[in-house]
Scaffold this motif. Structure first.
Motif, PDB file in Angstrom:
ATOM      1  N   GLN A 152      92.282  47.279 -67.874  1.00 53.38           N
ATOM      2  CA  GLN A 152      91.097  47.784 -68.556  1.00 53.38           C
ATOM      3  C   GLN A 152      90.103  46.656 -68.769  1.00 53.38           C
ATOM      4  N   LEU A 153      88.881  47.043 -69.037  1.00 56.61           N
ATOM      5  CA  LEU A 153      87.846  46.063 -69.340  1.00 56.61           C
ATOM      6  C   LEU A 153      86.788  46.732 -70.191  1.00 56.61           C
ATOM      7  N   THR A 154      86.011  45.910 -70.848  1.00 54.55           N
ATOM      8  CA  THR A 154      84.849  46.407 -71.564  1.00 54.55           C
ATOM      9  C   THR A 154      83.623  45.714 -71.000  1.00 54.55           C
ATOM     10  N   PHE A 189      87.037  51.686 -61.420  1.00 54.95           N
ATOM     11  CA  PHE A 189      87.193  51.811 -62.868  1.00 54.95           C
ATOM     12  C   PHE A 189      86.424  53.041 -63.348  1.00 54.95           C
ATOM     13  N   GLU A 190      86.956  53.697 -64.374  1.00 53.72           N
ATOM     14  CA  GLU A 190      86.308  54.864 -64.953  1.00 53.72           C
ATOM     15  C   GLU A 190      85.937  54.585 -66.400  1.00 53.72           C
ATOM     16  N   ALA A 191      84.759  55.020 -66.795  1.00 59.83           N
ATOM     17  CA  ALA A 191      84.348  54.928 -68.198  1.00 59.83           C
ATOM     18  C   ALA A 191      85.107  56.017 -68.950  1.00 59.83           C
ATOM     19  N   SER A 192      86.195  55.637 -69.613  1.00 63.65           N
ATOM     20  CA  SER A 192      87.098  56.624 -70.193  1.00 63.65           C
ATOM     21  C   SER A 192      87.144  56.630 -71.712  1.00 63.65           C
ATOM     22  N   HIS A 193      86.641  55.591 -72.343  1.00 64.50           N
ATOM     23  CA  HIS A 193      86.745  55.478 -73.797  1.00 64.50           C
ATOM     24  C   HIS A 193      85.403  55.044 -74.385  1.00 64.50           C
ATOM     25  N   LEU A 194      85.241  55.300 -75.633  1.00 66.94           N
ATOM     26  CA  LEU A 194      84.119  54.799 -76.405  1.00 66.94           C
ATOM     27  C   LEU A 194      84.625  53.634 -77.226  1.00 66.94           C
ATOM     28  N   GLY A 195      84.007  52.475 -77.116  1.00 67.38           N
ATOM     29  CA  GLY A 195      84.494  51.292 -77.817  1.00 67.38           C
ATOM     30  C   GLY A 195      83.729  51.026 -79.105  1.00 67.38           C
ATOM     31  N   PHE A 196      84.405  50.363 -80.027  1.00 70.18           N
ATOM     32  CA  PHE A 196      83.812  49.986 -81.308  1.00 70.18           C
ATOM     33  C   PHE A 196      84.133  48.534 -81.580  1.00 70.18           C
ATOM     34  N   LYS A 197      83.218  47.819 -82.224  1.00 62.27           N
ATOM     35  CA  LYS A 197      83.440  46.429 -82.607  1.00 62.27           C
ATOM     36  C   LYS A 197      82.965  46.225 -84.028  1.00 62.27           C
TER      37      LYS A 197
END
Length: 151
Positions: free
Chosen positions: A120-122, A139-147
């Motif tokens: 995985q990567l961001t 790669f697929e954009a599969s998640h929504l990330g938070f920081k």
């Protein structure tokens, strides 16, 4: 496609790595190339950690690319180990020559060799060209990330 040697980074590579990290509008706001101390300390931690692979791509003796690959053992996915690709940077002089593809393919193969079930990567939301690049590589954009910044 031009050939590049991919190898483990050394402390001597730090100035070139930090320069690449800082060489775009986002990196210019986040990095401090004039203060090498935090980068040296971080490199020492990474170099001692067996789950980290900080690599550079070298062409004609010059460091022209980098990425960090982190292996993370976990319980989810039936106890799978995953890898995370971070800090992918290509020197402006060699972008478009296939190095980014070679580095990501190296990271995927290294992840397989390490027994990872997932890579995985961001990527920062503003890096739309990078998003298209990663999608071209499967790669697929599969998640929504938070920081949450802690400083």
């Amino acid at each position: 496609m031009t050939d590049f040697a991919i190898r483990r980074a050394t402390a001597d590579d730090l100035p070139a790595i930090v320069a690449m990290l800082a060489d775009d509008p986002l990196g210019a706001r986040q990095e401090s190339p004039d203060d090498p101390a935090p980068y040296r300390a971080a490199f020492e931690r990474l170099d001692r950690d067996p789950n980290q692979r900080l690599v550079v791509a070298v062409q004609d003796g010059r460091t022209v690319g980098t990425l960090q690959l982190t292996m993370i053992p976990g319980l989810s996915r039936r106890g799978a180990t995953r890898s995370i690709i971070e800090g992918v940077r290509i020197h402006a002089d060699v972008r478009g020559g296939g190095l980014g593809t070679q580095l990501i393919e190296w990271a995927i193969e290294e992840s397989r060799r390490a027994g990872c079930a997932l890579v995985q990567l961001t990527s920062d939301a503003t890096r739309t060209d990078a998003h298209r690049f990663y999608e071209r590589l499967g790669f697929e954009a599969s998640h929504l990330g938070f920081k949450l910044p802690l400083d």
